[in-house]
Design an enzyme around this catalytic site. Structure first.
Site, PDB file in Angstrom:
ATOM      1  N   SER A   8      -0.053  41.817  29.151  1.00  0.00           N
ATOM      2  CA  SER A   8      -1.508  41.597  29.156  1.00  0.00           C
ATOM      3  C   SER A   8      -2.022  41.036  27.832  1.00  0.00           C
ATOM      4  CB  SER A   8      -2.242  42.911  29.459  1.00  0.00           C
ATOM      5  OG  SER A   8      -1.838  43.922  28.563  1.00  0.00           O
ATOM      6  N   ASP A  62      -9.391  48.853  22.721  1.00  0.00           N
ATOM      7  CA  ASP A  62      -9.253  50.052  23.548  1.00  0.00           C
ATOM      8  C   ASP A  62      -8.023  50.857  23.124  1.00  0.00           C
ATOM      9  OD1 ASP A  62      -7.183  48.456  24.325  1.00  0.00           O
ATOM     10  OD2 ASP A  62      -7.724  48.328  26.435  1.00  0.00           O
ATOM     11  N   HIS A  66      -5.107  46.945  23.524  1.00  0.00           N
ATOM     12  CA  HIS A  66      -5.351  45.488  23.554  1.00  0.00           C
ATOM     13  C   HIS A  66      -6.136  45.067  22.316  1.00  0.00           C
ATOM     14  CE1 HIS A  66      -4.746  46.594  27.859  1.00  0.00           C
ATOM     15  NE2 HIS A  66      -3.961  45.525  27.791  1.00  0.00           N
TER      16      HIS A  66
END
Lengths: 268, 268
Positions: free
Chosen positions: A41, A212, A215
Protein backbone atom coordinates in the site's frame (compact mmCIF):
# COMPACT_ATOMS: atom_id res chain seq x y z
CA UNK A 1 4.03 23.99 -6.71
CA UNK A 2 6.05 26.78 -8.25
CA UNK A 3 7.38 27.39 -11.74
CA UNK A 4 10.63 25.50 -11.77
CA UNK A 5 13.15 26.33 -14.43
CA UNK A 6 13.76 23.21 -16.49
CA UNK A 7 17.11 24.40 -17.77
CA UNK A 8 19.31 22.33 -15.46
CA UNK A 9 17.61 19.09 -16.43
CA UNK A 10 17.71 20.09 -20.07
CA UNK A 11 21.40 20.98 -20.05
CA UNK A 12 22.17 17.70 -18.30
CA UNK A 13 20.15 15.83 -20.89
CA UNK A 14 21.89 17.61 -23.73
CA UNK A 15 25.27 16.66 -22.30
CA UNK A 16 24.08 13.07 -21.91
CA UNK A 17 22.90 12.97 -25.51
CA UNK A 18 26.13 14.49 -26.78
CA UNK A 19 28.30 12.11 -24.76
CA UNK A 20 26.37 9.00 -25.67
CA UNK A 21 25.56 9.37 -29.34
CA UNK A 22 24.96 5.67 -29.62
CA UNK A 23 22.37 5.60 -26.87
CA UNK A 24 19.14 3.91 -27.83
CA UNK A 25 16.59 6.52 -28.82
CA UNK A 26 13.15 5.43 -27.82
CA UNK A 27 10.19 7.02 -29.51
CA UNK A 28 7.16 4.75 -29.41
CA UNK A 29 5.31 4.72 -26.10
CA UNK A 30 5.80 1.04 -25.57
CA UNK A 31 9.54 1.56 -25.80
CA UNK A 32 9.85 4.41 -23.30
CA UNK A 33 12.06 3.28 -20.50
CA UNK A 34 10.31 2.35 -17.27
CA UNK A 35 10.92 2.70 -13.55
CA UNK A 36 8.65 0.12 -11.90
CA UNK A 37 7.58 0.69 -8.29
CA UNK A 38 6.59 -2.75 -6.94
CA UNK A 39 5.29 -2.95 -3.43
CA UNK A 40 2.35 -2.82 -1.03
CA UNK A 41 0.00 0.00 0.00
CA UNK A 42 2.86 2.44 0.63
CA UNK A 43 3.71 2.05 -3.05
CA UNK A 44 0.06 2.02 -4.15
CA UNK A 45 -0.33 5.43 -2.51
CA UNK A 46 2.88 6.85 -3.97
CA UNK A 47 1.02 9.22 -6.31
CA UNK A 48 -1.03 10.84 -3.56
CA UNK A 49 -0.46 14.57 -3.03
CA UNK A 50 3.24 15.32 -2.61
CA UNK A 51 4.26 11.68 -2.54
CA UNK A 52 7.38 9.92 -3.76
CA UNK A 53 6.12 8.26 -6.96
CA UNK A 54 4.78 11.56 -8.30
CA UNK A 55 8.07 13.24 -7.39
CA UNK A 56 10.01 10.70 -9.46
CA UNK A 57 7.62 11.18 -12.38
CA UNK A 58 8.12 14.93 -12.19
CA UNK A 59 11.91 14.68 -12.07
CA UNK A 60 12.07 12.15 -14.89
CA UNK A 61 9.58 13.73 -17.32
CA UNK A 62 10.58 13.25 -20.97
CA UNK A 63 13.03 10.51 -19.91
CA UNK A 64 11.01 7.54 -18.73
CA UNK A 65 7.68 6.42 -17.29
CA UNK A 66 7.12 5.73 -13.62
CA UNK A 67 4.93 2.63 -13.49
CA UNK A 68 3.19 2.15 -10.16
CA UNK A 69 2.54 -1.46 -9.21
CA UNK A 70 1.55 -1.15 -5.57
CA UNK A 71 -0.81 -3.71 -4.06
CA UNK A 72 -2.30 -2.73 -0.74
CA UNK A 73 -1.93 -5.41 1.93
CA UNK A 74 0.19 -7.75 -0.17
CA UNK A 75 3.17 -9.61 1.25
CA UNK A 76 6.20 -11.19 -0.44
CA UNK A 77 4.52 -14.61 -0.66
CA UNK A 78 1.88 -13.14 -2.95
CA UNK A 79 4.21 -10.71 -4.71
CA UNK A 80 6.37 -13.65 -5.78
CA UNK A 81 3.37 -15.18 -7.55
CA UNK A 82 2.38 -12.03 -9.44
CA UNK A 83 5.78 -10.56 -10.36
CA UNK A 84 6.04 -12.50 -13.66
CA UNK A 85 2.67 -10.99 -14.61
CA UNK A 86 3.82 -7.50 -13.61
CA UNK A 87 7.14 -7.59 -15.48
CA UNK A 88 7.24 -10.08 -18.30
CA UNK A 89 10.31 -10.77 -20.40
CA UNK A 90 9.23 -8.43 -23.17
CA UNK A 91 8.71 -5.52 -20.82
CA UNK A 92 11.89 -6.26 -18.87
CA UNK A 93 14.09 -4.99 -21.69
CA UNK A 94 12.65 -1.49 -21.19
CA UNK A 95 13.01 -1.49 -17.40
CA UNK A 96 15.72 0.81 -16.02
CA UNK A 97 14.90 0.48 -12.34
CA UNK A 98 12.67 -1.67 -10.12
CA UNK A 99 11.97 -0.75 -6.52
CA UNK A 100 10.98 -3.65 -4.26
CA UNK A 101 9.18 -2.41 -1.16
CA UNK A 102 7.56 -5.21 0.89
CA UNK A 103 7.74 -6.25 4.51
CA UNK A 104 5.25 -4.08 6.40
CA UNK A 105 2.63 -6.81 5.87
CA UNK A 106 4.95 -9.83 6.09
CA UNK A 107 5.83 -8.53 9.60
CA UNK A 108 2.19 -8.69 10.76
CA UNK A 109 1.98 -10.88 13.88
CA UNK A 110 1.04 -14.51 13.19
CA UNK A 111 -1.41 -14.73 16.08
CA UNK A 112 -3.13 -11.39 15.29
CA UNK A 113 -3.05 -11.36 11.50
CA UNK A 114 -2.42 -14.82 10.03
CA UNK A 115 -3.78 -13.64 6.64
CA UNK A 116 -0.83 -11.34 5.94
CA UNK A 117 1.95 -12.78 8.12
CA UNK A 118 4.94 -14.40 6.46
CA UNK A 119 7.63 -16.03 8.65
CA UNK A 120 10.93 -14.15 8.72
CA UNK A 121 12.89 -16.90 7.04
CA UNK A 122 10.38 -17.25 4.22
CA UNK A 123 10.36 -13.44 3.82
CA UNK A 124 14.10 -13.60 3.11
CA UNK A 125 13.65 -16.47 0.67
CA UNK A 126 10.82 -14.67 -1.10
CA UNK A 127 12.91 -11.52 -1.54
CA UNK A 128 15.66 -13.70 -3.01
CA UNK A 129 13.10 -15.27 -5.35
CA UNK A 130 12.03 -11.81 -6.57
CA UNK A 131 15.67 -11.00 -7.35
CA UNK A 132 16.21 -14.37 -9.04
CA UNK A 133 13.15 -13.83 -11.22
CA UNK A 134 14.21 -10.32 -12.23
CA UNK A 135 17.68 -11.64 -13.09
CA UNK A 136 16.11 -14.41 -15.18
CA UNK A 137 14.42 -11.82 -17.43
CA UNK A 138 17.61 -9.79 -17.75
CA UNK A 139 17.15 -7.18 -15.00
CA UNK A 140 20.51 -7.05 -13.29
CA UNK A 141 21.00 -6.21 -9.61
CA UNK A 142 22.29 -2.71 -10.33
CA UNK A 143 18.78 -1.90 -11.62
CA UNK A 144 17.08 -3.08 -8.42
CA UNK A 145 16.52 -1.00 -5.28
CA UNK A 146 15.22 -2.56 -2.08
CA UNK A 147 13.24 -0.36 0.27
CA UNK A 148 13.09 -2.00 3.70
CA UNK A 149 9.88 -1.55 5.72
CA UNK A 150 9.63 1.65 7.79
CA UNK A 151 9.21 1.75 11.56
CA UNK A 152 5.74 1.48 13.10
CA UNK A 153 4.16 3.95 15.50
CA UNK A 154 2.30 1.33 17.55
CA UNK A 155 0.08 3.80 19.41
CA UNK A 156 -1.31 5.39 16.24
CA UNK A 157 -1.57 2.10 14.37
CA UNK A 158 -3.48 0.56 17.29
CA UNK A 159 -6.02 3.38 17.00
CA UNK A 160 -6.38 2.66 13.26
CA UNK A 161 -6.80 -1.07 13.98
CA UNK A 162 -9.48 -0.44 16.60
CA UNK A 163 -11.38 1.79 14.18
CA UNK A 164 -11.52 -1.20 11.81
CA UNK A 165 -12.76 -3.47 14.63
CA UNK A 166 -9.37 -5.15 14.96
CA UNK A 167 -6.53 -5.10 17.48
CA UNK A 168 -2.89 -4.01 17.23
CA UNK A 169 -1.50 -6.54 14.75
CA UNK A 170 2.11 -5.37 14.23
CA UNK A 171 5.01 -4.44 16.50
CA UNK A 172 7.79 -2.01 15.76
CA UNK A 173 10.47 -4.37 17.09
CA UNK A 174 9.26 -7.21 14.84
CA UNK A 175 9.19 -4.95 11.77
CA UNK A 176 12.79 -4.09 12.68
CA UNK A 177 13.73 -7.77 12.27
CA UNK A 178 12.16 -7.81 8.81
CA UNK A 179 13.97 -4.60 7.93
CA UNK A 180 17.32 -6.15 8.87
CA UNK A 181 16.50 -9.30 6.89
CA UNK A 182 15.67 -7.16 3.84
CA UNK A 183 18.97 -5.27 4.07
CA UNK A 184 20.81 -8.59 4.51
CA UNK A 185 19.37 -9.99 1.27
CA UNK A 186 20.25 -6.72 -0.47
CA UNK A 187 23.84 -6.85 0.85
CA UNK A 188 24.29 -10.44 -0.24
CA UNK A 189 23.16 -9.52 -3.77
CA UNK A 190 24.98 -6.15 -3.92
CA UNK A 191 21.63 -4.40 -4.29
CA UNK A 192 21.07 -0.82 -3.08
CA UNK A 193 18.86 -0.80 0.01
CA UNK A 194 17.14 2.07 1.78
CA UNK A 195 16.90 1.11 5.44
CA UNK A 196 13.90 3.20 6.43
CA UNK A 197 13.38 1.49 9.79
CA UNK A 198 16.82 2.57 10.97
CA UNK A 199 17.11 5.85 9.08
CA UNK A 200 13.74 7.26 10.10
CA UNK A 201 14.21 6.49 13.79
CA UNK A 202 17.39 8.56 13.85
CA UNK A 203 15.03 11.54 13.76
CA UNK A 204 13.74 12.03 17.32
CA UNK A 205 10.43 13.23 15.89
CA UNK A 206 10.07 10.27 13.53
CA UNK A 207 6.42 9.61 14.29
CA UNK A 208 5.52 12.62 12.17
CA UNK A 209 6.49 10.52 9.12
CA UNK A 210 3.19 8.60 9.40
CA UNK A 211 -0.47 9.51 9.06
CA UNK A 212 -1.82 6.45 10.86
CA UNK A 213 1.30 4.90 12.37
CA UNK A 214 2.00 2.76 9.27
CA UNK A 215 1.37 4.76 6.06
CA UNK A 216 3.37 7.86 5.18
CA UNK A 217 2.42 11.43 5.92
CA UNK A 218 3.72 14.00 3.43
CA UNK A 219 6.86 14.30 5.61
CA UNK A 220 7.38 10.54 5.46
CA UNK A 221 6.92 10.43 1.70
CA UNK A 222 9.45 13.25 1.35
CA UNK A 223 11.89 11.39 3.63
CA UNK A 224 11.81 8.40 1.29
CA UNK A 225 11.94 10.63 -1.78
CA UNK A 226 15.11 12.31 -0.48
CA UNK A 227 16.80 8.89 -0.20
CA UNK A 228 15.34 7.30 -3.32
CA UNK A 229 15.51 10.06 -5.93
CA UNK A 230 19.31 10.31 -6.05
CA UNK A 231 19.58 6.54 -6.56
CA UNK A 232 16.96 6.47 -9.32
CA UNK A 233 18.40 9.56 -11.03
CA UNK A 234 21.85 7.95 -11.03
CA UNK A 235 20.51 4.70 -12.47
CA UNK A 236 18.62 6.58 -15.21
CA UNK A 237 21.32 9.19 -15.95
CA UNK A 238 22.19 7.48 -19.24
CA UNK A 239 18.68 7.92 -20.59
CA UNK A 240 18.27 10.66 -23.21
CA UNK A 241 15.80 13.50 -22.96
CA UNK A 242 13.12 12.33 -25.38
CA UNK A 243 12.35 14.42 -28.49
CA UNK A 244 14.11 17.67 -29.37
CA UNK A 245 13.73 20.80 -27.29
CA UNK A 246 11.14 23.12 -28.86
CA UNK A 247 13.73 25.68 -29.98
CA UNK A 248 15.74 22.94 -31.68
CA UNK A 249 12.83 21.96 -33.93
CA UNK A 250 13.33 23.24 -37.48
CA UNK A 251 10.21 25.43 -37.67
CA UNK A 252 10.34 25.69 -41.45
CA UNK A 253 10.59 21.96 -41.91
CA UNK A 254 9.64 20.29 -38.61
CA UNK A 255 9.50 16.85 -40.24
CA UNK A 256 13.25 17.04 -40.76
CA UNK A 257 13.82 17.23 -36.99
CA UNK A 258 10.97 15.07 -35.79
CA UNK A 259 11.15 12.45 -38.53
CA UNK A 260 14.89 12.20 -37.97
CA UNK A 261 14.02 11.33 -34.43
CA UNK A 262 11.65 8.67 -35.65
CA UNK A 263 14.27 7.37 -38.06
CA UNK A 264 16.82 7.11 -35.28
CA UNK A 265 14.43 4.83 -33.47
CA UNK A 266 13.70 2.66 -36.48
CA UNK A 267 17.35 2.04 -37.22
CA UNK A 268 17.79 0.41 -33.82
CA UNK B 1 -1.39 14.37 2.16
CA UNK B 2 -3.50 12.49 4.66
CA UNK B 3 -4.47 8.87 5.06
CA UNK B 4 -7.46 8.53 2.77
CA UNK B 5 -9.69 5.55 3.28
CA UNK B 6 -9.66 3.53 0.08
CA UNK B 7 -12.96 1.82 0.86
CA UNK B 8 -15.17 3.90 -1.44
CA UNK B 9 -13.00 3.21 -4.47
CA UNK B 10 -12.76 -0.43 -3.54
CA UNK B 11 -16.50 -0.87 -3.09
CA UNK B 12 -17.09 0.86 -6.43
CA UNK B 13 -14.54 -1.41 -8.07
CA UNK B 14 -16.12 -4.48 -6.52
CA UNK B 15 -19.52 -3.44 -7.87
CA UNK B 16 -17.98 -2.82 -11.28
CA UNK B 17 -16.35 -6.25 -11.26
CA UNK B 18 -19.58 -7.92 -10.16
CA UNK B 19 -21.68 -6.13 -12.77
CA UNK B 20 -19.28 -6.71 -15.62
CA UNK B 21 -18.10 -10.27 -15.19
CA UNK B 22 -17.07 -10.37 -18.79
CA UNK B 23 -14.85 -7.33 -18.52
CA UNK B 24 -11.37 -7.85 -19.89
CA UNK B 25 -9.01 -8.61 -17.02
CA UNK B 26 -5.60 -7.23 -17.72
CA UNK B 27 -2.66 -8.58 -15.79
CA UNK B 28 0.57 -8.04 -17.71
CA UNK B 29 1.97 -4.52 -17.44
CA UNK B 30 1.86 -3.96 -21.16
CA UNK B 31 -1.85 -4.66 -21.09
CA UNK B 32 -2.80 -2.30 -18.25
CA UNK B 33 -5.18 0.24 -19.61
CA UNK B 34 -3.72 3.69 -20.25
CA UNK B 35 -4.81 7.30 -19.94
CA UNK B 36 -2.47 9.29 -22.20
CA UNK B 37 -1.91 12.98 -21.45
CA UNK B 38 -0.71 14.53 -24.73
CA UNK B 39 0.18 18.19 -24.71
CA UNK B 40 2.79 20.91 -24.19
CA UNK B 41 4.62 22.13 -21.10
CA UNK B 42 1.44 22.36 -19.04
CA UNK B 43 1.09 18.61 -19.57
CA UNK B 44 4.82 17.95 -19.18
CA UNK B 45 4.60 19.52 -15.70
CA UNK B 46 1.44 17.65 -14.72
CA UNK B 47 3.28 15.49 -12.17
CA UNK B 48 4.77 18.42 -10.27
CA UNK B 49 3.69 18.78 -6.63
CA UNK B 50 -0.10 18.73 -6.33
CA UNK B 51 -0.65 18.76 -10.08
CA UNK B 52 -3.38 17.24 -12.21
CA UNK B 53 -1.55 14.25 -13.75
CA UNK B 54 -0.46 12.99 -10.34
CA UNK B 55 -4.01 13.47 -9.06
CA UNK B 56 -5.38 11.25 -11.83
CA UNK B 57 -2.71 8.62 -11.12
CA UNK B 58 -3.66 8.65 -7.45
CA UNK B 59 -7.38 8.32 -8.14
CA UNK B 60 -6.91 5.55 -10.72
CA UNK B 61 -4.35 3.42 -8.89
CA UNK B 62 -4.83 -0.33 -9.52
CA UNK B 63 -7.07 0.52 -12.53
CA UNK B 64 -4.88 2.00 -15.23
CA UNK B 65 -1.62 3.87 -15.92
CA UNK B 66 -1.43 7.60 -16.48
CA UNK B 67 1.08 8.07 -19.29
CA UNK B 68 2.46 11.61 -19.50
CA UNK B 69 3.41 12.73 -22.99
CA UNK B 70 3.91 16.44 -22.50
CA UNK B 71 6.36 18.31 -24.76
CA UNK B 72 7.31 21.75 -23.55
CA UNK B 73 6.96 24.44 -26.23
CA UNK B 74 5.37 22.16 -28.83
CA UNK B 75 2.47 23.27 -31.01
CA UNK B 76 -0.12 21.28 -32.97
CA UNK B 77 1.99 21.35 -36.16
CA UNK B 78 4.69 19.35 -34.41
CA UNK B 79 2.30 17.26 -32.30
CA UNK B 80 0.66 16.02 -35.49
CA UNK B 81 4.01 14.66 -36.68
CA UNK B 82 4.85 12.82 -33.46
CA UNK B 83 1.42 11.46 -32.42
CA UNK B 84 1.80 8.21 -34.43
CA UNK B 85 5.06 7.63 -32.55
CA UNK B 86 3.39 8.39 -29.20
CA UNK B 87 0.36 6.14 -29.72
CA UNK B 88 0.89 3.39 -32.24
CA UNK B 89 -1.79 0.96 -33.32
CA UNK B 90 -0.67 -1.73 -30.92
CA UNK B 91 -0.78 0.59 -27.92
CA UNK B 92 -4.07 2.16 -29.01
CA UNK B 93 -6.05 -0.94 -28.06
CA UNK B 94 -5.11 -0.37 -24.41
CA UNK B 95 -5.91 3.35 -24.39
CA UNK B 96 -9.02 4.31 -22.43
CA UNK B 97 -8.62 8.10 -22.59
CA UNK B 98 -6.44 10.62 -24.44
CA UNK B 99 -6.30 14.27 -23.38
CA UNK B 100 -5.25 16.71 -26.12
CA UNK B 101 -4.00 19.96 -24.63
CA UNK B 102 -2.32 22.26 -27.18
CA UNK B 103 -2.81 25.86 -28.18
CA UNK B 104 -0.85 27.98 -25.71
CA UNK B 105 2.13 27.84 -28.12
CA UNK B 106 0.17 27.88 -31.38
CA UNK B 107 -1.28 31.21 -30.16
CA UNK B 108 2.19 32.81 -29.87
CA UNK B 109 2.29 36.00 -31.96
CA UNK B 110 3.71 35.51 -35.46
CA UNK B 111 5.81 38.69 -35.32
CA UNK B 112 7.20 38.01 -31.83
CA UNK B 113 7.57 34.22 -31.85
CA UNK B 114 7.55 32.79 -35.38
CA UNK B 115 9.15 29.57 -34.09
CA UNK B 116 6.07 28.45 -32.18
CA UNK B 117 3.24 30.33 -33.91
CA UNK B 118 0.68 28.38 -35.91
CA UNK B 119 -2.06 30.26 -37.81
CA UNK B 120 -5.54 29.90 -36.35
CA UNK B 121 -6.95 28.07 -39.35
CA UNK B 122 -4.09 25.58 -39.41
CA UNK B 123 -4.47 25.07 -35.64
CA UNK B 124 -8.04 23.93 -36.25
CA UNK B 125 -6.96 21.64 -39.09
CA UNK B 126 -4.18 20.17 -36.99
CA UNK B 127 -6.55 19.39 -34.12
CA UNK B 128 -8.83 17.67 -36.63
CA UNK B 129 -5.83 15.70 -37.92
CA UNK B 130 -5.04 14.52 -34.37
CA UNK B 131 -8.63 13.28 -34.02
CA UNK B 132 -8.56 11.62 -37.45
CA UNK B 133 -5.33 9.82 -36.57
CA UNK B 134 -6.69 8.59 -33.24
CA UNK B 135 -9.86 7.37 -34.99
CA UNK B 136 -7.71 5.55 -37.56
CA UNK B 137 -6.08 3.45 -34.83
CA UNK B 138 -9.43 2.70 -33.19
CA UNK B 139 -9.61 5.40 -30.52
CA UNK B 140 -13.16 6.70 -30.78
CA UNK B 141 -14.18 10.27 -29.95
CA UNK B 142 -15.79 9.30 -26.64
CA UNK B 143 -12.28 8.42 -25.44
CA UNK B 144 -10.83 11.82 -26.34
CA UNK B 145 -10.90 14.95 -24.16
CA UNK B 146 -9.82 18.33 -25.52
CA UNK B 147 -8.42 20.85 -23.07
CA UNK B 148 -8.49 24.31 -24.62
CA UNK B 149 -5.62 26.68 -23.76
CA UNK B 150 -6.01 28.67 -20.53
CA UNK B 151 -6.05 32.47 -20.32
CA UNK B 152 -2.80 34.41 -20.16
CA UNK B 153 -1.83 36.91 -17.48
CA UNK B 154 0.08 39.25 -19.83
CA UNK B 155 1.75 41.29 -17.09
CA UNK B 156 3.32 38.27 -15.37
CA UNK B 157 4.18 36.52 -18.65
CA UNK B 158 5.89 39.68 -19.90
CA UNK B 159 8.11 39.62 -16.80
CA UNK B 160 8.99 35.98 -17.53
CA UNK B 161 9.76 36.85 -21.17
CA UNK B 162 12.00 39.77 -20.19
CA UNK B 163 13.91 37.52 -17.77
CA UNK B 164 14.69 35.27 -20.76
CA UNK B 165 15.82 38.29 -22.82
CA UNK B 166 12.66 38.25 -24.89
CA UNK B 167 9.56 40.41 -25.15
CA UNK B 168 5.86 39.70 -24.52
CA UNK B 169 5.07 37.15 -27.21
CA UNK B 170 1.46 36.17 -26.50
CA UNK B 171 -1.78 38.05 -25.89
CA UNK B 172 -4.73 36.91 -23.84
CA UNK B 173 -7.26 37.97 -26.48
CA UNK B 174 -5.44 35.97 -29.18
CA UNK B 175 -5.29 32.87 -26.96
CA UNK B 176 -9.04 33.33 -26.55
CA UNK B 177 -9.48 32.91 -30.31
CA UNK B 178 -7.51 29.65 -30.21
CA UNK B 179 -9.56 28.48 -27.27
CA UNK B 180 -12.80 29.06 -29.18
CA UNK B 181 -11.38 27.28 -32.24
CA UNK B 182 -10.44 24.29 -30.07
CA UNK B 183 -13.94 24.08 -28.58
CA UNK B 184 -15.41 24.38 -32.08
CA UNK B 185 -13.43 21.38 -33.35
CA UNK B 186 -14.48 19.45 -30.24
CA UNK B 187 -18.15 20.33 -30.77
CA UNK B 188 -18.04 19.30 -34.40
CA UNK B 189 -16.61 15.91 -33.41
CA UNK B 190 -18.78 15.46 -30.29
CA UNK B 191 -15.66 15.42 -28.14
CA UNK B 192 -15.67 16.60 -24.51
CA UNK B 193 -13.87 19.92 -24.20
CA UNK B 194 -12.72 21.80 -21.11
CA UNK B 195 -12.82 25.49 -21.97
CA UNK B 196 -10.23 26.77 -19.53
CA UNK B 197 -9.93 30.23 -21.13
CA UNK B 198 -13.60 30.95 -20.45
CA UNK B 199 -14.05 28.95 -17.25
CA UNK B 200 -11.01 30.34 -15.43
CA UNK B 201 -11.82 33.96 -16.21
CA UNK B 202 -15.21 33.57 -14.55
CA UNK B 203 -13.23 33.70 -11.30
CA UNK B 204 -12.44 37.37 -10.62
CA UNK B 205 -9.16 36.30 -9.01
CA UNK B 206 -8.16 34.06 -11.96
CA UNK B 207 -4.57 35.29 -12.16
CA UNK B 208 -3.78 33.19 -9.09
CA UNK B 209 -4.12 30.12 -11.33
CA UNK B 210 -0.67 30.84 -12.83
CA UNK B 211 2.86 30.90 -11.50
CA UNK B 212 4.33 32.96 -14.34
CA UNK B 213 1.26 34.11 -16.24
CA UNK B 214 1.20 31.01 -18.49
CA UNK B 215 1.97 27.86 -16.48
CA UNK B 216 -0.27 26.65 -13.65
CA UNK B 217 0.16 27.40 -9.99
CA UNK B 218 -1.13 24.71 -7.63
CA UNK B 219 -4.51 26.49 -7.68
CA UNK B 220 -4.57 26.38 -11.48
CA UNK B 221 -3.63 22.71 -11.58
CA UNK B 222 -6.42 21.97 -9.10
CA UNK B 223 -8.87 24.00 -11.20
CA UNK B 224 -8.17 21.77 -14.18
CA UNK B 225 -8.20 18.64 -12.03
CA UNK B 226 -11.67 19.51 -10.74
CA UNK B 227 -12.97 19.68 -14.33
CA UNK B 228 -10.96 16.80 -15.77
CA UNK B 229 -11.13 14.10 -13.09
CA UNK B 230 -14.90 13.54 -13.30
CA UNK B 231 -14.65 13.10 -17.08
CA UNK B 232 -11.73 10.67 -16.86
CA UNK B 233 -13.30 8.72 -14.00
CA UNK B 234 -16.51 8.37 -15.99
CA UNK B 235 -14.63 7.18 -19.08
CA UNK B 236 -12.68 4.63 -17.03
CA UNK B 237 -15.55 3.52 -14.78
CA UNK B 238 -15.82 0.19 -16.61
CA UNK B 239 -12.24 -0.76 -15.78
CA UNK B 240 -11.85 -3.38 -13.06
CA UNK B 241 -9.78 -2.91 -9.92
CA UNK B 242 -6.72 -4.98 -10.80
CA UNK B 243 -5.82 -8.02 -8.70
CA UNK B 244 -7.81 -9.21 -5.69
CA UNK B 245 -8.05 -7.19 -2.50
CA UNK B 246 -5.61 -8.51 0.09
CA UNK B 247 -8.32 -9.98 2.30
CA UNK B 248 -9.77 -11.84 -0.70
CA UNK B 249 -6.52 -13.69 -1.35
CA UNK B 250 -6.74 -17.31 -0.17
CA UNK B 251 -3.89 -17.20 2.35
CA UNK B 252 -3.61 -20.99 2.55
CA UNK B 253 -3.36 -21.35 -1.21
CA UNK B 254 -2.61 -17.92 -2.69
CA UNK B 255 -1.87 -19.42 -6.10
CA UNK B 256 -5.54 -20.39 -6.38
CA UNK B 257 -6.57 -16.71 -6.21
CA UNK B 258 -3.65 -15.12 -7.99
CA UNK B 259 -3.20 -17.78 -10.66
CA UNK B 260 -6.93 -17.64 -11.35
CA UNK B 261 -6.40 -14.00 -12.05
CA UNK B 262 -3.63 -14.86 -14.45
CA UNK B 263 -5.74 -17.56 -16.04
CA UNK B 264 -8.60 -15.10 -16.57
CA UNK B 265 -6.23 -12.94 -18.55
CA UNK B 266 -4.86 -15.76 -20.64
CA UNK B 267 -8.31 -16.93 -21.67
CA UNK B 268 -9.03 -13.57 -23.29
Amino acid sequence: MHCRPMYKALIRSFITLTCFQSVRLMAATNAWSKVVLFGDSITQRSFDDGSWGASLASQLQRKCDIVCRGFSGYNTRWSKIILPQIIDKQMASDVSVVTIFFGANDAALLEKDPQQHVPLEEYEQNLQSLVDYLNSVGITNDKIIFIAPPPLDELEWEKACILKGSVLNRKNSVTGEYSRACCKVADRNKIDCIGLWTDMQQDKDWKRFFCDGLHFSEDGARFLDDKLSPLVLEKTSHLPFLYPLWDEVDAKNPESTLDNYKAAKEEL
